[in-house]
Each structure stands twice: as C-alpha cells, then as structure tokens.
Motif scaffolding. Structure first.
Motif, short mmCIF file in Angstrom:
data_model
loop_
_atom_site.label_atom_id
_atom_site.label_comp_id
_atom_site.label_asym_id
_atom_site.label_seq_id
_atom_site.Cartn_x
_atom_site.Cartn_y
_atom_site.Cartn_z
N ALA A 16 40.40 45.00 37.73
CA ALA A 16 39.53 45.58 38.78
C ALA A 16 40.31 45.35 40.15
N GLU A 17 40.37 46.02 41.08
CA GLU A 17 41.15 45.89 42.19
C GLU A 17 40.44 44.64 42.92
N GLY A 18 41.56 44.05 43.33
CA GLY A 18 40.65 42.47 44.19
C GLY A 18 40.68 41.42 43.11
N ALA A 19 40.59 41.66 41.96
CA ALA A 19 40.27 40.63 40.89
C ALA A 19 41.58 39.58 41.03
N PRO A 20 41.37 38.35 40.72
CA PRO A 20 42.68 37.35 40.87
C PRO A 20 43.35 37.38 39.52
N VAL A 21 44.56 36.82 39.50
CA VAL A 21 45.18 36.79 38.40
C VAL A 21 45.62 35.15 38.21
N ALA A 22 45.64 34.71 37.22
CA ALA A 22 45.80 33.19 36.90
C ALA A 22 46.81 33.18 35.77
N ARG A 23 47.76 31.95 36.19
CA ARG A 23 48.84 31.62 34.95
C ARG A 23 48.76 30.51 34.11
N THR A 24 47.37 30.17 34.21
CA THR A 24 47.28 28.66 33.57
C THR A 24 45.73 28.87 33.06
N ASP A 25 45.34 27.94 32.08
CA ASP A 25 44.05 27.85 31.59
C ASP A 25 43.09 27.27 32.79
#
Length: 211
Positions: A16-25
């Motif tokens: 979704a637009e504006g949803a964050p992105v994570a690179r770790t658990d």
C-alpha cells in the motif's frame, strides 16, 4: 483467519502507498510496537530481509518491486513475550521471527526455551514445523548433556535436533516459563533483559507483510 492445512496462503499484490518497508525482523516488531504505543495498528509492511524473509525463500524483490505489485501479500502472526517484573508489573515485547531464552552462545547446555514463528534463526532450523500464520508458536524447551551440545548444534541446521529426550516440543498459542535462574531473553536476535517468569504468546493475523 489463520491458515489451515491445505489452504492457499497469500496472494500477489502491491504494498500500500505509504506503508513502511523493513529489512530485518526486529524492524517489523518495532514498527508494530510503535503503532500500538500510538493507539493505532500496523496494517502492512514490506519485508526485504531477516530470518522470516529467508524462511519464505528470500524473494529477490526490492522496494520498487513491492510498490509495483510484483510481490506477494501474506497475513502474518506476531509473537509476544510477556515478562513478569513482579508487583503486578509486566513488560511486553513483540517479535516477528523468534524469541530465545537462555545462554545464547551455549544453546541447550543449560535450559533453553525457543519460540519460533518461522522456521529459521540464522542458519539453524529451530522450528521445522513452524508456520507464521497458523496461530501457534513452535516451542522447544530443555537441555542436553554437555557431551551432546555440539552434536545438537550441528543438527539444528536441518531441524534434526528434534526429537530429543531432553527437549520438550510444543505447538501452542501460549507457553509459560518459570525458572529459578534468570534467563536472558532475546527477541528477533536482540537482548531485552533477563527474567525468571515470562510467557510466550502468539498474536494471530497481526498484520500483512509483502515480500
């Protein structure tokens, strides 16, 4: 609804637009905890790395892929460690992939309790039957004789450290731990303290990840 055996899980779709992105658990757990602290919920997050991402096959997508709809949307459970601080006070810590109580460098030499939401902790397959959307945590609790610690560590890579007469295995929505000694507790690989009384809980369908 949590996944049931034989059912399809997830569907192609865009983050979704504006949803964050994570690179770790741990980043996912932190985002979810921050939302709770603000009185809201984390509906979805893109996941680009970490142990759960690896357990899902390490999809080779980047953020642009997720935003463009080339990823897969998966409902996911979260885990929670509820630590009894005494005098009626408790602390709550979320995790996405795993929580481990016990001496990290000498797993199983002393009592170790592992709660897995996914299959892997690094190279170790500590939850060979775990599924991150079945409403359950895979718990292993116990110790092995010192002469068998190295062998158990080698077998973790394939999940063949189980069954073992010194280790109890459970698939459950909650699991309480009491011990005379304080046990260090790590959630998604990060030390949160030590306690003698705590509980692991599964929070089903807590959010959607896109991978």
């Amino acid at each position: 609804m949590t996944i049931r055996r034989g059912q399809e899980w997830g569907a192609p779709g865009a983050l979704a637009e504006g949803a964050p992105v994570a690179r770790t658990d741990g980043e996912v757990a932190d985002l979810a905890a921050a939302a709770i602290a603000e009185g809201t919920t984390l509906a979805e997050v893109g996941l680009l790395g970490g142990d759960l991402h690896a357990a899902l096959g390490s999809p080779p997508h980047d953020e642009a892929d997720l935003r463009a709809g080339r990823g897969v949307r998966l409902p996911i459970d979260l885990g929670e460690v509820v630590v009894d601080r005494g005098d009626g006070l408790v602390a709550r810590h979320l995790f996405l992939a795993h929580a481990v109580a016990g001496e990290g460098r000498r797993r199983w030499a002393r009592r170790t309790v592992v709660a897995m939401n996914g299959t892997h902790l690094g190279a170790a397959d500590l939850g060979p039957r775990a599924h991150p959307n079945d409403g359950l945590l895979d718990i292993t609790d116990g110790r092995v004789p010192r002469s068998q610690v190295r062998a158990a560590a080698r077998r973790e890579a394939t999940g063949s450290h189980l069954p073992h007469p010194g280790i109890v295995e459970r698939r459950t929505a909650s699991y309480e731990v009491l011990d005379e000694r304080e046990m260090p507790i790590r959630v998604d690989g990060r030390l949160i303290g030590a306690a003698t009384h705590f509980e692991f809980r599964c929070l089903p369908d807590a959010l959607v990840i896109v991978v």
